[in-house]
Design a protein around this motif. Structure first.
Motif, PDB file in Angstrom:
ATOM      1  N   PHE A 179       8.012  41.496 -86.508  1.00 18.46           N
ATOM      2  CA  PHE A 179       7.996  41.308 -87.957  1.00 18.46           C
ATOM      3  C   PHE A 179       7.660  39.886 -88.376  1.00 18.46           C
ATOM      4  N   GLY A 180       7.477  38.985 -87.438  1.00 13.37           N
ATOM      5  CA  GLY A 180       7.019  37.662 -87.798  1.00 13.37           C
ATOM      6  C   GLY A 180       8.118  36.627 -87.872  1.00 13.37           C
ATOM      7  N   PRO A 181       7.766  35.419 -88.357  1.00 13.71           N
ATOM      8  CA  PRO A 181       8.696  34.295 -88.423  1.00 13.71           C
ATOM      9  C   PRO A 181       9.486  34.279 -89.734  1.00 13.71           C
ATOM     10  N   LEU A 182      10.231  33.204 -89.946  1.00 10.98           N
ATOM     11  CA  LEU A 182      11.068  33.040 -91.125  1.00 10.98           C
ATOM     12  C   LEU A 182      10.207  33.027 -92.391  1.00 10.98           C
ATOM     13  N   LEU A 183      10.446  34.002 -93.271  1.00 14.89           N
ATOM     14  CA  LEU A 183       9.681  34.180 -94.512  1.00 14.89           C
ATOM     15  C   LEU A 183       8.176  34.206 -94.255  1.00 14.89           C
ATOM     16  N   GLY A 184       7.795  34.681 -93.061  1.00 20.63           N
ATOM     17  CA  GLY A 184       6.389  34.911 -92.761  1.00 20.63           C
ATOM     18  C   GLY A 184       5.583  33.697 -92.390  1.00 20.63           C
ATOM     19  N   ASP A 185       6.210  32.516 -92.227  1.00 21.87           N
ATOM     20  CA  ASP A 185       5.447  31.295 -91.927  1.00 21.87           C
ATOM     21  C   ASP A 185       6.271  30.386 -91.027  1.00 21.87           C
ATOM     22  N   ASP A 186       5.785  30.138 -89.808  1.00 23.29           N
ATOM     23  CA  ASP A 186       6.499  29.246 -88.887  1.00 23.29           C
ATOM     24  C   ASP A 186       5.884  27.857 -88.835  1.00 23.29           C
ATOM     25  N   THR A 187       4.963  27.538 -89.749  1.00 20.81           N
ATOM     26  CA  THR A 187       4.316  26.218 -89.751  1.00 20.81           C
ATOM     27  C   THR A 187       4.811  25.314 -90.874  1.00 20.81           C
ATOM     28  N   LYS A 188       5.378  25.890 -91.922  1.00 19.23           N
ATOM     29  CA  LYS A 188       5.866  25.084 -93.053  1.00 19.23           C
ATOM     30  C   LYS A 188       6.937  25.861 -93.802  1.00 19.23           C
ATOM     31  N   GLY A 189       7.683  25.136 -94.642  1.00 22.57           N
ATOM     32  CA  GLY A 189       8.709  25.769 -95.433  1.00 22.57           C
ATOM     33  C   GLY A 189       8.136  26.623 -96.547  1.00 22.57           C
ATOM     34  N   VAL A 190       8.869  27.681 -96.899  1.00 20.75           N
ATOM     35  CA  VAL A 190       8.484  28.591 -97.972  1.00 20.75           C
ATOM     36  C   VAL A 190       9.627  28.641 -98.984  1.00 20.75           C
ATOM     37  N   ASN A 191       9.280  28.603-100.273  1.00 21.58           N
ATOM     38  CA  ASN A 191      10.284  28.574-101.330  1.00 21.58           C
ATOM     39  C   ASN A 191      10.238  29.851-102.157  1.00 21.58           C
ATOM     40  N   GLY A 192      11.392  30.289-102.614  1.00 19.89           N
ATOM     41  CA  GLY A 192      11.486  31.430-103.514  1.00 19.89           C
ATOM     42  C   GLY A 192      12.494  31.152-104.601  1.00 19.89           C
ATOM     43  N   TRP A 193      12.545  32.021-105.597  1.00 17.92           N
ATOM     44  CA  TRP A 193      13.476  31.829-106.708  1.00 17.92           C
ATOM     45  C   TRP A 193      13.792  33.174-107.355  1.00 17.92           C
ATOM     46  N   ALA A 194      14.871  33.181-108.145  1.00 18.20           N
ATOM     47  CA  ALA A 194      15.271  34.395-108.854  1.00 18.20           C
ATOM     48  C   ALA A 194      16.009  34.017-110.127  1.00 18.20           C
ATOM     49  N   VAL A 195      15.896  34.874-111.136  1.00 17.05           N
ATOM     50  CA  VAL A 195      16.642  34.705-112.389  1.00 17.05           C
ATOM     51  C   VAL A 195      17.307  36.033-112.723  1.00 17.05           C
ATOM     52  N   THR A 196      18.434  35.953-113.399  1.00 17.85           N
ATOM     53  CA  THR A 196      19.111  37.157-113.861  1.00 17.85           C
ATOM     54  C   THR A 196      19.869  36.836-115.139  1.00 17.85           C
ATOM     55  N   ALA A 197      19.997  37.832-116.006  1.00 19.67           N
ATOM     56  CA  ALA A 197      20.720  37.660-117.266  1.00 19.67           C
ATOM     57  C   ALA A 197      21.285  39.005-117.684  1.00 19.67           C
ATOM     58  N   GLY A 198      22.365  38.959-118.454  1.00 14.91           N
ATOM     59  CA  GLY A 198      22.972  40.187-118.908  1.00 14.91           C
ATOM     60  C   GLY A 198      23.795  39.993-120.159  1.00 14.91           C
TER      61      GLY A 198
END
Length: 310
Positions: A179-198
């Motif tokens: 399934f591959g490396p961490l977040l699909g990339d073993d050469t550089k860091g990958v960033n993600g984000w999320a928002v939620t409200a209610g």
């Protein structure tokens, strides 16, 4: 950000001891996760896993060949961080501001467990899986504000939250399951984000009934450490959008009836997993009928829950 089975310790300091709001607290956290079956807090000398690769000698008939792999120098995943919350006295009503930072260290590709259809998707017999490698580290940060007040003598609550993740892969490492490396990339860091409200409001003439609506969105590389979530899929781990509506009706002082609906719309697969967040278009069965691990692009979840307070 975190809903996982972790053995650890948390130390809290009440902020009133240093002259800040009475309900405020700051905590230091440390724990070990994913330890069952391969380390119990230490380093594994040697263990073995069985992975499966396509039989390239017979492309006309899909089949897999079992490959035993020796696993050495595997260390347990650890989690460390700081978090806390405090009221905001300047804002009328009941408020709570929460924040946290966590680092997940030496993340393994998968925890120990018994599965069906994995890693060999061509059989429904039980299969035992264990981790194959340490992939790297992950940072998680989050901020959430909650507010409870009254409008025309009826309770009204709302919240908003933001979180982000930052990967630090070990170069050249990938899961032996393919399934591959961490977040699909073993050469550089990958960033993600999320928002939620209610929002949630009491409904007149219902004897305390409350109607709520929530929305959350996760980016293609968003990751939350929530494998223990009891949703049909981890709601807050979703790479895509989730819309939820619910109604809560008190039945007595200790029992509430909750009716709800969740609409999941995924943009990327393997939400809640820290490996290979591939676009959902790659998983259409009408285009690739022999996909070993299909992933839905939509889930509709209707639920009825009885909540007991004791």
């Amino acid at each position: 950000m975190i809903d996982a089975q972790i053995d650890g310790i948390m130390l809290g300091l009440h902020l009133r001891s240093i002259g800040l709001p009475d309900e405020g607290i700051i905590r230091l956290c440390y724990g070990t996760g994913y330890e069952s079956g391969f380390g119990s807090g230490g380093q594994v000398a040697t263990t073995y896993v069985t992975t499966y690769v396509p039989d390239v000698t017979n492309p006309a008939s899909p089949s897999l060949i079992a490959m035993p792999n020796a696993i050495t120098n595997l260390v347990d995943t650890r989690v460390a961080g700081v978090c806390g919350e405090s009221p905001v006295p300047a804002i009328p009503g009941k408020t709570l501001l929460s924040a946290g930072y966590f680092r997940i260290m030496d993340m393994t590709d998968i925890p120990y467990g018994v599965t069906r259809g994995f890693p060999n998707p061509l059989t429904t017999q039980q299969q035992i899986v264990t981790a194959t490698t340490n992939l790297g580290d992950m940072d998680l940060v989050g901020l959430c504000f909650q507010h409870e007040t009254e409008i025309n003598d009826y309770g009204f609550d709302w919240f908003a939250s933001y979180a982000a993740n930052f990967s630090h892969p070990d170069m050249g490492t990938a899961s032996l399951y393919g399934f591959g490396p961490l977040l699909g990339d073993d050469t550089k860091g990958v960033n993600g984000w999320a928002v939620t409200a209610g929002v949630r409001s009491e409904i007149p003439a219902t004897k305390g009934g409350r109607l709520g609506l929530e929305y959350n969105h996760g980016s293609p590389d968003w990751f939350s450490y929530t494998p223990a979530a009891d949703d049909i899929n981890s709601k807050y781990a979703t790479r895509g959008d989730v819309l939820e509506g619910y109604y809560i009706q008190p039945l007595n002082k200790a029992l509430d009836l909750r009716l709800g609906y969740q609409y999941f719309k995924y943009t990327h697969a393997f939400s809640g997993w820290h490996i290979s967040p591939a676009p959902i278009d790659n998983f259409e069965l009408d285009q690739e009928p022999f996909l070993p691990y299909p992933y839905p692009d939509r889930i509709d979840n209707f639920y009825v829950v009885l909540d007991t307070t004791f």
